[in-house]
Design an enzyme around this catalytic site. Structure first.
Site, PDB file in Angstrom:
ATOM      1  CG  LEU A 108      -1.232  17.283   1.930  1.00  0.00           C
ATOM      2  CD1 LEU A 108      -0.758  17.323   3.385  1.00  0.00           C
ATOM      3  CD2 LEU A 108      -0.121  16.722   1.028  1.00  0.00           C
ATOM      4  NE  ARG A 109      -7.010  16.329  -4.346  1.00  0.00           N
ATOM      5  CZ  ARG A 109      -7.589  17.440  -4.779  1.00  0.00           C
ATOM      6  NH1 ARG A 109      -8.393  18.136  -3.990  1.00  0.00           N
ATOM      7  NH2 ARG A 109      -7.378  17.860  -6.019  1.00  0.00           N
ATOM      8  CG  ASP A 148      -8.344  26.451  -2.661  1.00  0.00           C
ATOM      9  OD1 ASP A 148      -8.385  27.440  -3.405  1.00  0.00           O
ATOM     10  OD2 ASP A 148      -7.767  25.396  -2.970  1.00  0.00           O
ATOM     11  CG  ASN A 153     -11.065  26.853 -11.215  1.00  0.00           C
ATOM     12  OD1 ASN A 153     -10.876  27.961 -11.713  1.00  0.00           O
ATOM     13  ND2 ASN A 153     -12.092  26.583 -10.428  1.00  0.00           N
ATOM     14  CG  ASP A 192      -4.255  25.008  -6.733  1.00  0.00           C
ATOM     15  OD1 ASP A 192      -4.667  24.248  -5.834  1.00  0.00           O
ATOM     16  OD2 ASP A 192      -5.006  25.532  -7.579  1.00  0.00           O
ATOM     17  N   GLY A 196      -7.521  20.566 -11.918  1.00  0.00           N
ATOM     18  CA  GLY A 196      -6.399  20.425 -10.996  1.00  0.00           C
ATOM     19  C   GLY A 196      -5.242  19.667 -11.602  1.00  0.00           C
TER      20      GLY A 196
END
Lengths: 313, 430
Positions: free
Chosen positions: B63-64, B152, B278, B305, B324
């Site tokens: 969600l950053r 992660d 990745n 992801d 990503g």
């Protein structure tokens, strides 16, 4: 008939017919270079921009002269910084050049695929002058031109490419071109410098230079980037040179009339012995001359030219 | 406020239901599942021809927030989830700062309560700052509501630290989610290693970078008895390792992403950085193995992801782009297209992988089923609805999807969270 394409991004995408057309068009172009007054008006009013993100003397000068001999306006932009460092995206840089009127943008870049990004966003023609370790199509074209000039053909010849195959765009473009034209291609390198699944590209891989050079018609030596050793891909330059250096003794394993080629710049005494580089079988200087001719042909064909005799008269 | 979802096919594997039925929701809970329930003043959602399933949970989302709000926020990411049919997401801790203590877990929860459109389940870091050195306060994060732990994106290269983390996490019943990647073997690679990396002139990432780490972590799980969850499994070898581990009775679960079962490495040839991810997109053989792993139950979960990045970050040369791709808004359509319609998964099995199993792995009470008294988290799917993916219509702030322009069939049409409709007819309504 010209080339029915906007860009030249790689040899992989070219048909045999297109390769033949470029090589045939380069022949009369070579005559121009030999003239007293090396100038034809063919590309008058065309703007050709060299956009080089990697240092290069040979390729950049070659493209620049190719443009100038044909009366194009040529500009060089050299930047060691990538777009990321520079803060401007490649797309923006390209667009800026295009709106200034560029007809052809020639790009050299350390990142594979950079010319493809540019080509996607520009209506100007884009020529790949080397991207990462993906392709260097004009090098392969000039190599094929040189071999054909000396041997009269490409089909059926055995060509060995020696050196850092893993990180070589020259090797990849030559593999695509030579195999398309019917040559048998071998690659010779230590196992750590052979790319994965390389034989699926239609070549035979050797880790022994003695076996690989046996009976070949052409020995193509690649430049060894000294940084490869620092990454641990082989123990020392000394050992590399001892195991894979192209010496006079090893050249004797090839056919007696075999050509020795190198795309330059050479590390004399590392990948190629000085006496081989300067020997009678070496065609390294001819490669450079032919590079200009091939690039003239390409600029001509990509800007809509068709009949090569029109171009030279 | 009551809701009645009428005439759909209820697929609720936990309660053994897969038939036409109405679902009545009252006060945020499921109050009845039966034939012909009378509306009796409830708001009616017509669901004929549609699947009514326990709300999907994506257990692997970035969600950053905090720190990278230009890429995504809790507000935008949870709206993307709602549009994608997810009533809940578990968010990874690789924010700035890294979610590695009680207060930060609380921060995520309070932001989610204030701005989130769906449930947010925070995942805590394994080590302080995800530096791979010292254990984070895992017990205290659990008390704050962390549902799992993971470093992660920053794989734990030190096996001893991973061992300690597993021994420690086991006390709290928290799964350890491993991004299996040996960074030395990655060696600056940007795509799958093989024929195509050779052709495209890009540095390859060997399968072994994932498999060697998966093997190590499975052996550590056997040693410690901890629950290992293998994130975004991408190679045939790792699928086989998990299969063998399960046969041996080791506590391991695994997830796969939609992009790893929908795309192969070949698409990297466009040099479109929306294909840079990745673990990398793998070979056709690996894609087949991932699908087989999903089919035979080796892979328990489909998780996206979801990894948003800005256009500016991605609009660069392939080597320079961050890894990503976003996944929340395309997951269900891809799962239908690649798995359900070809017959690899039944709708029941899909619900297991997108709701039941994530709820079970993360220990989410009242989620993952539609029994009376369960939380009214519900997804309604129209298996025939077609839509062309248009990144400009994403609710996510990010547009980095390799599926732009794809036609997907089988899409969520309603997402309900705690009895509230948050998405209806493909539109966010919160």
């Amino acid at each position: 008939m010209g080339l029915n394409r906007k860009d030249l991004l790689g040899i992989k995408d070219l048909s045999v017919g297109e390769i033949q057309l470029i090589l045939e068009t380069a022949e009369p172009m070579k005559d121009i270079i030999r003239r007293q007054i090396k100038k034809v008006p063919t590309l008058r009013g065309k703007a050709v921009i060299n956009l080089f993100y990697e240092p290069s003397t040979r390729t950049r000068t070659s493209f620049e002269l190719a443009g100038k001999y044909m009366s194009a306006d040529t500009i060089n932009i050299s930047t060691s910084a990538s777009s990321v460092v520079k803060g401007e995206t490649l797309r923006d840089t390209g667009k800026t050049l295009e709106v200034m009127g560029a007809d052809v943008v020639i790009i050299r870049h350390s990142a594979s695929g950079a010319p493809h990004i540019l080509a996607k966003h520009l209506s100007a023609s884009v020529i790949n002058a080397g991207d990462g370790f993906h392709e260097h199509p004009t090098q392969a074209l000039l190599d094929m031109f040189t071999i054909r000039e000396k041997k009269g053909r490409l089909e059926g010849l055995k060509v060995a490419i020696v050196g850092d195959i893993m990180f070589s765009r020259v090797a990849r473009s030559n593999i695509w071109g030579l195999t398309k034209m019917g040559a048998e291609v071998r690659v010779i390198a230590p196992a750590t410098l052979l790319p994965p699944d390389i034989e699926k590209l239609g070549v035979k891989a050797y880790t022994s230079i003695e076996e690989g050079l046996c009976d070949v018609d052409v020995v193509m030596v690649l430049r060894m980037q000294l940084e490869r050793q620092q990454k641990g891909l082989f123990p020392t330059i000394r050992e590399y040179s001892r195991l894979y250096g192209v010496t006079a003794e090893r050249v004797r394993l090839a056919r007696p009339d075999a050509l020795v080629m190198h795309p330059g710049p050479m590390n004399r005494g590392i990948e190629i012995a000085p006496d081989v580089a300067d020997g009678v079988q070496a065609v390294i200087n001819e490669q450079v001359t032919n590079g200009v001719a091939v690039r003239m042909a390409l600029l001509y064909l990509l800007t809509g030219g068709g009949n090569p005799h029109e171009a030279v008269n | 406020m009551k809701l009645l979802i009428k005439g759909g096919r209820v697929v609720d594997p936990v309660n053994g239901i897969s038939r036409a039925a109405d679902v009545l929701v009252a006060e945020g809970k499921i109050s009845a599942v039966d034939k012909n329930i009378a509306a009796d003043g409830a708001e009616v959602i017509e669901a004929a021809g549609r699947l009514v399933v326990p709300g999907f949970i994506d257990m692997h989302v970035h969600l950053r927030e905090p720190g990278f709000e230009a890429k995504e926020t809790i507000a935008t990411g949870t709206r993307a989830a709602a549009r994608g049919g997810f009533s809940g997401v578990a968010c990874m801790p690789n924010t700035n700062p890294v979610i590695d203590n009680h207060a930060l877990v609380e921060f995520i929860k309070s932001r989610a309560a204030a701005e989130g459109a769906v449930n947010v389940f925070p995942i805590g870091a394994i080590t302080k700052g995800s530096k791979g050195e010292e254990l984070a306060e895992i017990g205290d994060m659990k008390l704050a509501g962390a549902v799992a732990i993971s470093d992660d994106g920053r794989p734990l290269m030190n096996a001893q630290v991973m061992r300690l983390a597993m021994e420690y996490a086991r006390m709290f019943g928290l799964p350890v989610i491993s991004h299996c990647e040996d960074l030395n073997l990655v060696a600056d690679g940007v795509m799958h290693e093989g024929y195509y990396s050779t052709v495209y002139g890009l540095k390859g990432i060997t399968r072994l970078a994932e498999e060697a780490m998966a093997a190590r972590d499975i052996m550590l799980a056997e040693l410690t008895g901890a629950w290992l969850h293998v994130a975004h499994i991408s190679t045939a070898g790792s699928v086989e390792l998990v299969r063998m581990a399960k046969k041996k009775g080791i506590r391991v679960t695994a997830e796969a992403t939609p992009h790893h079962f929908s795309l192969t490495e070949e698409v990297v040839g466009s040099y479109d950085t929306a294909t840079k991810v990745n673990p990398p997109l793998r070979s056709a053989d690996d894609v087949r193995a991932v699908k087989e792993g999903l089919r035979d139950g080796t892979i328990d979960v489909i998780a996206t992801d979801h990894a948003p990045h800005t256009v500016e970050e991605k609009d660069v040369e392939y080597n320079y782009a961050p890894f990503g791709i976003v996944g929340l808004e395309t997951a269900v359509g891809l799962a239908f297209g690649e798995l359900v319609r070809p017959g690899l998964l039944s709708p029941e099995e899909l619900v297991m992988k997108m709701s039941v199993n994530p709820a079970r792995i993360l220990g989410l009470e009242g989620k993952g089923h539609l029994g009376v008294g369960a939380d009214a988290d519900i997804t309604v799917i129209d298996p025939e609805l077609k839509e062309i993916v248009d990144v400009n219509r994403f609710a996510s702030r990010a547009k980095n999807s390799p599926f732009n322009g794809w036609e997907l069939t089988g899409l969520p049409v309603v997402t309900i969270v705690g009895g509230q409709i948050v998405m209806q007819n493909r539109q966010i309504v919160v």
